[in-house]
Each structure stands twice: as C-alpha cells, then as structure tokens.
Design an enzyme around this catalytic site. Structure first.
Site, mmCIF file in Angstrom:
data_model
loop_
_atom_site.group_PDB
_atom_site.id
_atom_site.type_symbol
_atom_site.label_atom_id
_atom_site.label_comp_id
_atom_site.label_asym_id
_atom_site.label_seq_id
_atom_site.Cartn_x
_atom_site.Cartn_y
_atom_site.Cartn_z
ATOM 1 N N GLU A 49 0.805 -1.223 0.000
ATOM 2 C CA GLU A 49 0.000 0.000 0.000
ATOM 3 C C GLU A 49 0.837 1.271 0.000
ATOM 4 O O GLU A 49 0.348 2.349 -0.320
ATOM 5 C CB GLU A 49 -0.976 0.002 1.182
ATOM 6 C CG GLU A 49 -0.371 0.315 2.544
ATOM 7 C CD GLU A 49 0.378 -0.869 3.138
ATOM 8 O OE1 GLU A 49 1.040 -0.690 4.160
ATOM 9 O OE2 GLU A 49 0.309 -1.974 2.556
ATOM 10 N N ASP A 92 14.711 16.968 -32.698
ATOM 11 C CA ASP A 92 14.777 17.882 -33.818
ATOM 12 C C ASP A 92 16.159 18.511 -33.795
ATOM 13 O O ASP A 92 16.819 18.556 -32.759
ATOM 14 C CB ASP A 92 13.695 18.959 -33.681
ATOM 15 C CG ASP A 92 13.618 19.857 -34.902
ATOM 16 O OD1 ASP A 92 13.946 19.382 -36.000
ATOM 17 O OD2 ASP A 92 13.248 21.030 -34.744
ATOM 18 N N ASP A 141 11.169 21.581 -30.308
ATOM 19 C CA ASP A 141 10.835 22.930 -29.821
ATOM 20 C C ASP A 141 9.896 23.688 -30.738
ATOM 21 O O ASP A 141 9.441 24.772 -30.398
ATOM 22 C CB ASP A 141 12.113 23.752 -29.620
ATOM 23 C CG ASP A 141 12.793 24.116 -30.936
ATOM 24 O OD1 ASP A 141 12.494 23.464 -31.955
ATOM 25 O OD2 ASP A 141 13.629 25.040 -30.936
ATOM 26 N N ASP A 175 6.834 20.033 -34.169
ATOM 27 C CA ASP A 175 7.188 18.914 -33.304
ATOM 28 C C ASP A 175 6.022 18.418 -32.459
ATOM 29 O O ASP A 175 6.133 17.372 -31.824
ATOM 30 C CB ASP A 175 8.328 19.323 -32.359
ATOM 31 C CG ASP A 175 9.615 19.617 -33.108
ATOM 32 O OD1 ASP A 175 9.843 18.978 -34.142
ATOM 33 O OD2 ASP A 175 10.369 20.502 -32.664
ATOM 34 N N ASN A 207 5.561 -14.172 4.162
ATOM 35 C CA ASN A 207 4.769 -14.175 5.406
ATOM 36 C C ASN A 207 3.317 -14.530 5.142
ATOM 37 O O ASN A 207 2.669 -15.227 5.929
ATOM 38 C CB ASN A 207 4.846 -12.802 6.078
ATOM 39 C CG ASN A 207 6.244 -12.506 6.609
ATOM 40 O OD1 ASN A 207 7.005 -13.418 6.875
ATOM 41 N ND2 ASN A 207 6.578 -11.231 6.739
ATOM 42 N N ASN A 229 2.771 -4.448 9.239
ATOM 43 C CA ASN A 229 2.664 -3.683 7.999
ATOM 44 C C ASN A 229 3.042 -2.227 8.221
ATOM 45 O O ASN A 229 3.791 -1.617 7.439
ATOM 46 C CB ASN A 229 1.225 -3.784 7.483
ATOM 47 C CG ASN A 229 1.144 -3.807 5.974
ATOM 48 O OD1 ASN A 229 1.994 -4.412 5.332
ATOM 49 N ND2 ASN A 229 0.144 -3.153 5.421
ATOM 50 N N ASP A 268 6.580 -0.211 7.011
ATOM 51 C CA ASP A 268 6.328 0.770 5.953
ATOM 52 C C ASP A 268 7.326 1.920 5.995
ATOM 53 O O ASP A 268 7.725 2.448 4.956
ATOM 54 C CB ASP A 268 4.903 1.326 6.065
ATOM 55 C CG ASP A 268 3.869 0.409 5.429
ATOM 56 O OD1 ASP A 268 4.280 -0.501 4.678
ATOM 57 O OD2 ASP A 268 2.666 0.592 5.688
#
Length: 829
Positions: free
Chosen positions: A286, A328, A580, A584, A648, A673, A677
């Site tokens: 998460e 370019d 540019d 393009d 686990n 958990n 984290d």
C-alpha cells in the site's frame, strides 16, 4: 482547401474567389463569414483542477486499499480503516499539489495567434482582434508581425519570413506574390503562402486570408497532437503488477477461507473474515503510491534546481526507461541562428569585413547581417563608425541581392552582397577565379552551409540610381554561414549513447544540413546516411520499419512523418522526443516522454512532459539518470515488499490451517505492515549502484514476479522453520515471536535486495534508510516488553531463548537470501 490550391492561382484569382472587391470585405460579408467559419482560434480542451485530482485515483492499488478500508469500517476496525485511508489521501494530495502547480506554471496551449491585426475592410485600414479575422480578409503585414492566419500573398515588397518554428529551417524564406508554376505540396515550397505563427523578418506584404483557426497549418498540427498521449510506461507497469497481485491474493484468500471452514469445522466467520482482510492488507504494497510520489517529488526538486520543469511526475521515471531519443535539429542540437563559418579566398577576410562594416544596420533583423555583426573584430567595429549609410536597395527575392551606398569622408562605395551566381554576373571578368569559387561553394554546400558573395565599386560621386551602377563590380570574396552546434550537444549525445540510449534526428531541414550536423557530432559515419521525408513516403510499410530502425537521421520530414516514425519505433522501444517547434507537437504527443527546450513554441510546450529551461542538453542526461534512480528504488521496494509479504502471507495462511488459534492476530499483522512501511518508504531516498544507470529500464513484470516468488519461498521456508521450532509454544509466545521474526527478516532483506551484487560491494545506504531501519528495530524489540504492546496488541514478554532463536534465524535468513540472490541473478541475466 489545401494551401497548394491557392499557390497555383494568381493573386487576382484568389481575391475574386474570396472577396467581392480589392478594397476588402464589407461589414455584412464579415458578419456572414464569421457565422460560417467561426473565430480565428485554436480550440483546446482546458484541464481543470478536478481533472488533475481525479487522475490521482487511477491506480488499481488505490482501489484495493479503498476496498480494504471500507471492509475494515464495516467490521468495526476503525483504526485499521483510517490508517489505510490516510495512505490513500496523502498520496492523492501530494500528487495533486505537484501536478497542479506544474500545470499552472506552464499553462495549457496558448494560441499562436497575435492579439491584433491590420486589415483592409470597406476600403479602409482597420485594426481588429486577430480572432475576428475571416477567410477573404485582406491582411496588411509589416516587419516584426506574426502572421495570424494562413494567407496567399497578393503583393510583396522584399518579403522575408522566418518559418523555423514550423519547418525546422533555420534560414529565413524569401516570399513572392507570383503564381506558382504548379501546386506545391510541401510547406517549404510554398513561396507565395504565409503560414499562421510564422513571423515577418523583412519587407511588407498584402495577403488574402485563406484559412483560419483549426483549418490553418498550425491548426492541423495541433489537431494531430491532441488526444494522442496514452498512459505512461510507469502507469502501465504498475497496472499490470497490481492486476497480478489482485488475482493471486484473491484466489489464495478464498482458498484459505474455505479451507479453514472445512478443516476446522464451525468457526467464527466474522473473526476469520477479519483475519483474511488483515492478510489481504498485509500483502498489498500500500505504500507504493507514497513511495512513487515521494520519489517523483524528490526527482522533480532535483531537476528543478537545474531549471528543468516537470509537467507530468511519472515522466521522470519514464525518462529513465527511454531507449531511443529522437530530437529535432534546430534549436536543440544547433543554436537556431546563423554564424559566419568561412571565407574564400582565405586572405580576403580582412577586406571582406572592411567592405561590409559600413553596410550593416544596428537595428537589423536579418540573420545574415546579425551573424556578420557578431563576427566583426575590434578593428572592423572601429571602422564601422567611419562609414555613413547613404542609401540601400533592400534584398529582393527576384534580384537575390542587396546593395548599400556608403560614404567615408569624401569617398562613396557601392557594396553588393547576395547569391553567388548573381554577384558573379555583375563583376569584372578579368582575373576572376570563377571555377575555384564554384568549387568552394560546392564543398561548403555539402557541409550544409549557406554561401553569399560580396562585391564592391568605388563611385566618383553620390549616385542616386544604384541599380544602374550594379555592374563591373570588384569581386571581394565569399562568406559561408552555418547554424552552429550548441557547445554541450556533442558531449550530451555521447553521454546518452554511454547510457544505452540511441539517438535519432528528425528535422524539417535539408538533407545536406542534417547530414552535416549528424556527421559533425559523430552520429553517422557518412553524410549520406540520411532519409528524406519524400523518400520515406515512397517506402512500403516493411521498408519504413527497416528505415526507422536502420537510419539515424531523417530530413525534410513533415509533422505527420515525425509522428509516424515515433509510432513505428514504439513497436520495439520506449521513445523520447526532444523538440521545440510547432512542427514537433504531434511527435511530442506520441512519444513516451516528450521534452522541449527553452524558447519552444507554445504548442510544443503543451505537448511536453518535461521542459528544459536551460539550453544545455546535458540536463536530459541528468534527467535520464534521475529517472533510472527512481526506477531502481521503486523496483527495489516492490521486490522487497512482495518477497517479504508473500513469504509471510503464505506461511501465516498455511499455518492457520494446522493450529487451533490464529498464528498472528489481525491487529498484529497490521502493526507489522505499519512498522515496516517507514523503512520501506525511505527506500525512495536510497543510493543506487552506478552499474544500474548504464542501461535503459522498463518494468519486467515477469522478472519481478519470478524474483519475488523465489525470494518469497526462502522467506516462507524460514517462517515454516520458525513454526516448527515454536509449534508447541503458547499462542501469545508464538504470536509475539513471529511478530518480531517477521519484522527483523523484512528489515535485513531490504539490505540484501538493494543490489544485484553482494551487500558488501554495493553503494552505501542512505541516511534515511539506516535511521528508520534502526527506529523500526528498536520499536519491534521494545513493544512486546511494554504495557502498550501487552494491553493493545496481545503481546507477552518473550523468553530470552525465544529472542536468541529469532536472532539466529534472522542471521541465517540474511545469509541464505544473499546466496539465493546471487544464484538467481547468475541464472537470470
């Protein structure tokens, strides 16, 4: 109707087609046409703040987390539900703030249309808003104007236009009002057409508006550019990974739920369901959204210090995966301005500059004169003040030359410069090295350089009819001009190659110029290794595929062809495009990563993911390195968390089938958990081995899955070994000891998975990773001995023997992980 249709008609024919009078449209005609054609604007869908906010919730992992949070709330696990929801909201908020600021900084597509225009209506000149132009309007154009719509010139006076933003051609284009001999299909061939967004460098003109808004060439390009951008490689990779995790977890949990009921008979369904939900949350990474948004933000901040603006955060990581960088030429590899390159004869340099010094204007926009002014030495600059400009015959596309009458003291000089073949015809023939001159011109042309000739004549008095005096001139010499390379370009391109990135040039410039530039920077071995747009169009589909993979330089390519080349390359590679100009925009929109440089047109900036405010291409290399660092750390996190979580997950799930109590309480699983984290999040700050920066990276879901499975099995084996050793212990001792073992093994595994080589040979861990790992270690050992741990989480103070066994298992687990990792990478190359 295409501009080529009007180029083959006379000015009067165009006037008759669009207007009822050479005096311009009447007010009524303007009203009717505005109703028919609309406003002269490029429509663009605006991105609202809520669009940016909503796209923060497109990650499948977030959907999983929201579902888990909802179930936790329903089952009364308020704290668990809030913690999960907090991760979701933090991720969404950080992503929204960063992307919203980037979008506001660069603003979406600004119209390439000037604010005001001068037109002829009802027989009188009027100044109107450019958005109010309609087809048939007679437009009055002067030096410095940006043309607000596509026009067919009906009158021209020494008209020269800069079309570099549209075609990539760095030299201004001479225009005429004469009818073309045949319809012209290419923009650079349309000598009597003015295109919206290009600007008047010299001269004056009248033109009939033939197209406005989205029907102009700019409009066509902008339309092609819209809607082409798909999801980033990062987003696609994460979507595939999360889909795999969702299916695997879903199938396993259903099996565990049913197996517990079958093997144990009547059980507490709600309690078992909470356990299954906790297992689901434990295996889902998460913090991945937080890791990525944190990594992206750090990367964006680092690049911002180098004056690089990130518009789409995930593009930083995508940049690290670029395998082909298309660019370019004009404004990216070269400076997009002319500079003096050479002289002929060589000994003519001094006299050339001496002759030209007095002819140069201080307020010129002419690119040739600007180049000459910059090339003047101190001596010539002093001489400049000695001259007085008396009269000038401006450059004329038909005459292909300009002449200036200058005065120094009581002497008058006529200095003429222009196309060599024209100047040669005006010079004295005696002793003139015409053959040698043409040889030098040809050799310079092969290098993509422009050449002008200079001649002069001393006049006895102040002649007013200069054109009659343009004869029997004294040939002075030849000058060649080129669009110089940026100083950083060769090194930057070489560095890109060293990082395993192929370079390809896609330009609207000529074959000779593109070939010369590519040869100069070492991109190709011969100046002839160039494919033109016309040649590309004549190829079959198979030949086009062969060309885009085999050639490195493409010249005279249209926006549509650039777009097609990008799409063909994407069948095999992740493609970045650096440009540019207006031309393009479609290629930028199609590319996996779109980059533009300082001074890029608004349309190009709208299509870009990354904007380089400095003109140094070395910033791209830093961006690639930063992207690869982010990629490496993200994959490092995914492998670490999936390997540990899967190990686990399966161990706890299977163990639950063989003992009469839960091997870990739901709240203990969530605490594992939560604690792990924090060091996992700090992985985003970790250092990366130099060897990891050498090759482009992309999400290999198969490799990530295989690695996580192999290392997860190692984790599961040690969990089962732990289970065997503690099988006869009480429920609380087993749960407490397994809690400690689960966290310690996950912490040491982070330091194993940091590199493909031994942890002794890898780079030093970041301070944040070391600090948070230490904090997590202290909390893990300390909680079971605290009143908080015993009261709220069901821990007991574990015996010393249990702690010793856990530490011993952790040590052997780390050693085993290093051995298996080395074997895995030896086999899986």
């Amino acid at each position: 109707m295409h501009f080529s249709t009007y180029s083959a008609k006379t000015g009067n024919e165009v006037i008759n087609e669009f207007t009822t009078s050479p005096q311009g449209l009447s007010s009524e005609e303007v009203r009717l046409r505005r109703k028919q054609y609309g406003l002269n604007e490029l429509s663009a869908a605006r991105l609202h703040w809520y669009d940016i906010l909503l796209r923060q919730f497109k990650s499948p992992f977030l959907y999983l987390l929201l579902s888990a949070s909802f179930v936790s709330f329903v089952l009364g696990q308020i704290v668990d539900g809030l913690m999960i929801l907090l991760f979701v909201l933090i991720n969404a908020f950080l992503g929204f703030i960063q992307e919203f600021r980037s979008e506001k900084t660069l603003q979406l597509l600004k119209n390439y249309v000037v604010v005001k225009s001068r037109v002829l209506r009802n027989g009188e000149e009027e100044i109107i808003k450019s958005s109010e132009l309609v087809p048939g309007d007679i437009l009055i154009l002067n030096p410095g104007d940006i043309i607000p719509a596509d026009v067919r010139f009906i009158e021209c006076e020494s008209l020269v236009i800069d079309e570099s933003s549209l075609t990539g051609e760095s030299v201004e284009i001479e225009k005429t009002s004469k009818k073309a001999e045949s319809e012209t299909k290419e923009i650079y061939q349309a000598k009597n057409i003015g295109f919206a967004g290009t600007n008047i460098k010299k001269g004056k003109a009248l033109g009939v508006v033939i197209s406005i808004g989205k029907n102009t060439q700019i409009g066509n390009i902008a339309s092609l550019a819209s809607g082409q951008k798909g999801g980033s490689n990062f987003e696609k990779g994460i979507a595939r990974l999360s889909g795999f995790v969702l299916k695997l977890v879903g199938i396993t949990l259903v099996f565990v739920f049913i197996a517990n009921i079958i093997l144990k008979g009547p059980v507490e369904i709600p309690k078992l369901f909470i356990f299954v939900v906790a297992l689901a949350v434990s295996v889902i990474p998460e913090t991945l959204p937080v890791i990525t948004i944190f990594s992206f933000s750090r990367g964006a901040l680092k690049l911002a210090k180098r004056r690089v603006v990130i518009k789409r955060l995930s593009s930083i990581e995508d940049l690290g995966g670029v395998e082909v960088l298309c660019t370019d030429k004009t404004g990216t590899i070269t400076e997009n301005k002319l500079a003096v390159s050479g002289f002929y004869p060589k000994e003519s340099k001094a006299i050339l500059f001496a002759s030209l010094a007095g002819t140069l204007s201080e307020k010129t926009n002419d690119s040739f004169e600007l180049a000459l002014t910059e090339a003047l030495g101190e001596k010539e600059k002093k001489a400049y003040k000695e001259f007085e400009r008396i009269k000038e015959l401006p450059f004329d596309p038909e005459r292909k030359r300009n002449s200036v009458l200058v005065k120094r003291k009581n002497e008058y000089f006529l200095v003429t410069k222009g196309a060599p073949e024209v100047i040669f015809d005006l010079t004295k023939t005696a002793g003139f090295p015409k053959k040698d001159c043409f040889g030098w011109i040809e050799s310079e042309g092969r290098l993509g350089k422009r050449v002008i000739a200079v001649a002069r004549k001393k006049l006895k008095e102040d002649f007013r009819d200069l054109e009659k005096e343009e004869k029997d001139l004294e040939f002075i010499g030849l000058l060649s001009f080129y669009d110089p390379l940026k100083k950083t370009a060769p090194a930057a391109i070489a560095n890109a190659k060293s990082l395993g990135v192929q370079i390809k040039i896609l330009t609207g410039d000529s074959k000779e110029v593109a070939g010369a530039i590519a040869y100069e920077i070492g991109l190709i071995d011969s100046e002839k290794e160039v494919v033109t747009g016309r040649e590309f169009n004549s190829f079959s589909y198979e030949e086009k595929i062969k060309a885009v993979f085999g050639y490195k330089v493409f010249a005279r390519v249209t926006p549509e062809q650039k777009y097609e080349i990008i799409k063909l390359l994407q069948a095999k590679y992740s493609v970045g495009f650096l440009g540019d100009g207006i031309n393009d925009a479609p290629a930028l929109k199609a590319a996996n990563v779109a980059l533009v440089v300082q001074g890029a047109t608004d349309i190009a900036r709208e299509s870009a993911d990354i904007v380089l405010l400095n003109k140094s291409l070395s910033d791209i290399i830093e961006g690639i390195k930063e992207g690869r660092k982010i990629f490496g750390n993200t994959v490092k996190y995914i492998k670490a968390t999936l390997s540990s979580n899967f190990g686990n997950f399966y161990a706890v799930a299977i163990a639950s089938l063989f003992i009469p109590f839960l091997p870990l309480l739901p709240l203990q699983i969530l605490l594992i958990n939560l604690l792990t984290d924090f060091p996992m999040i700090s992985v985003a700050t970790d250092n990366l081995d130099e060897r990891e920066l050498k090759v482009p990276k992309s999400y290999d879901i198969r490799e990530i899955t295989l690695f996580s499975t192999v290392m997860g099995l190692v984790s599961s084996l040690f969990d089962f070994l732990f289970f065997i050793l503690f099988f006869r212990a009480s429920a609380q001792v087993l749960q407490t000891s397994w809690f400690i073992e689960s966290i310690l093994t996950e912490l040491v595994f982070i330091f194993s998975v940091r590199s493909r080589v031994s942890f002794l040979k890898t780079s030093k861990p970041s301070f944040a990773l070391l600090s948070l790992t230490g904090l997590c270690l202290v909390l893990t050992i300390g909680l079971p001995f605290s009143g908080l741990g015993r009261q709220f989480f069901g821990f007991v103070s574990p015996p010393k023997e249990s702690i010793a066994i856990v530490l011993l298992l952790t040590f052997f687990y780390f050693v085993s992980s290093e051995i298996v990792k080395a074997a895995y990478y030896r086999i899986y190359k």
